[in-house]
Design an enzyme around this catalytic site. Structure first.
Site, PDB file in Angstrom:
ATOM      1  N   GLU A   1       7.852  -1.694  -5.559  1.00  0.00           N
ATOM      2  CA  GLU A   1       6.995  -0.549  -5.265  1.00  0.00           C
ATOM      3  C   GLU A   1       7.886   0.533  -4.667  1.00  0.00           C
ATOM      4  O   GLU A   1       8.850   0.236  -3.959  1.00  0.00           O
ATOM      5  CB  GLU A   1       5.921  -0.898  -4.234  1.00  0.00           C
ATOM      6  CG  GLU A   1       4.968  -1.994  -4.638  1.00  0.00           C
ATOM      7  CD  GLU A   1       3.962  -2.283  -3.525  1.00  0.00           C
ATOM      8  OE1 GLU A   1       2.895  -1.645  -3.528  1.00  0.00           O
ATOM      9  OE2 GLU A   1       4.267  -3.119  -2.661  1.00  0.00           O
TER      10      GLU A   1
ATOM     11  N   GLU B   1      -0.308 -12.460  -4.331  1.00  0.00           N
ATOM     12  CA  GLU B   1       0.222 -11.236  -4.934  1.00  0.00           C
ATOM     13  C   GLU B   1       1.728 -11.224  -4.761  1.00  0.00           C
ATOM     14  O   GLU B   1       2.252 -11.542  -3.691  1.00  0.00           O
ATOM     15  CB  GLU B   1      -0.395 -10.014  -4.247  1.00  0.00           C
ATOM     16  CG  GLU B   1       0.181  -8.680  -4.708  1.00  0.00           C
ATOM     17  CD  GLU B   1      -0.468  -7.505  -3.975  1.00  0.00           C
ATOM     18  OE1 GLU B   1      -1.649  -7.611  -3.595  1.00  0.00           O
ATOM     19  OE2 GLU B   1       0.228  -6.485  -3.775  1.00  0.00           O
TER      20      GLU B   1
END
Length: 308
Positions: free
Chosen positions: A191, A186
């Site tokens: 974010e 990932e």
């Protein structure tokens, strides 16, 4: 954006332990390629399958310029359809459902234009809503539509802000369905949580003797909240290197040397696809409050790429 743990996960006991003396690399690759993938849920308990977990990194490819300058990009989508229009199904897919997504999140991801649609002004709006049936949102992906191994992908995004919100632009390995997370790998390009006065960027990789990931990356405080304006978030991938950034600033540069176990756990020299979503509540970033405003919208101006 931590991926929900797939029912098919790696058998930890057959991965090398950090304290053990590693065998020669050629032998270790052979062992890793025969690791059993076992069912981790009650529904499929006891089922065993043998799969190739990951391949050795490609060799002999030159690194690309992490600055992104002097290279021609291709626009993947600039979202110029009429207000309320659905996304182009030849470019975009959806992850849907109310499953907690590995973080005890509260939203139900849908493919409805209520949650993801073009705004008529050149943007994709991904909106979390507070409905009578609970929170809804969208998780939009390029799975089976666009993937890349080396090169650069950029997206110009304005983030939402509010307690309990967790918007993200991130990537997953295209083999996620066969090998599970975190073996697929990932990459979190960007974010932000709650008031959007923070950023988090980095990777999740496999680690020895664990079904969880090892992480490498960075967190920080931007000059202004990321909800105040659009910014260009990007990831540059070259052999044995992942670089993420915002506008002209490099946020993280990660190589196998940053992982426990080094290149034996480097799974980032293979195809990845893109994801954009707005999660609500859960373990990270915590619950919403009465002051959290809905709709909470992540606006994406465009997505473009350069592959090497």
């Amino acid at each position: 954006m931590t991926q929900q743990v797939d029912p098919m996960t790696v058998e930890c006991s057959r991965l090398p332990s950090p304290g053990s003396t590693p065998p020669p690399k050629s032998k270790l690759w052979s062992r890793l390629l025969s690791v059993a993938v076992v069912a981790a849920t009650v529904a499929v308990s006891g089922t065993v399958a043998y799969r190739e977990l990951w391949v050795q990194p490609s060799e002999g490819k030159e690194e690309s310029d992490a600055s992104g300058n002097g290279s021609e990009f291709t626009v993947y989508d600039q979202f110029d359809a009429a207000r309320g229009s659905a996304l182009d199904s030849s470019k975009w897919s959806y992850d849907t459902g109310r499953t907690g997504w590995g973080n005890n999140e509260k939203q139900d991801y849908t493919d409805s234009t209520d949650n993801s649609a073009q705004d008529g002004s050149g943007n994709l709006d991904i909106s979390a809503l507070d409905t009578a049936g609970g929170y809804t949102s969208a998780r939009v992906t390029t799975k089976d539509k666009f993937e890349f191994t080396y090169g650069r992908v950029e997206a110009r995004i304005k983030m939402p802000a509010g307690q309990g919100l967790h918007p993200a632009f991130w990537l997953l390995g295209t083999d996620i369905d066969s090998v599970g997370w975190p073996i697929a790998g990932e990459i979190d390009v960007i974010e932000t949580l709650n008031a959007a006065d923070n950023y988090h960027s980095g990777i999740h990789a496999p680690q020895a003797d664990s079904l969880n990931s090892q992480k490498s990356g960075t967190s920080g405080i931007p000059v202004e909240p990321l909800s105040e304006d659009f910014h260009t978030y990007w990831v540059e991938r070259s052999p044995d290197k992942v670089v993420t950034g915002m506008d002209e600033t490099v946020l993280s540069t990660i190589t196998p040397a940053d992982l426990t176990g080094g290149d034996e756990y480097w799974v980032f020299d293979k195809p990845f696809y893109l994801l954009f979503n707005v999660a609500v509540a859960g373990d990270w970033p915590g619950p919403t409050t009465a002051q959290t405003k809905f709709p909470a919208t992540m606006s994406v101006d465009w997505v473009r790429y350069r592959t090497d």
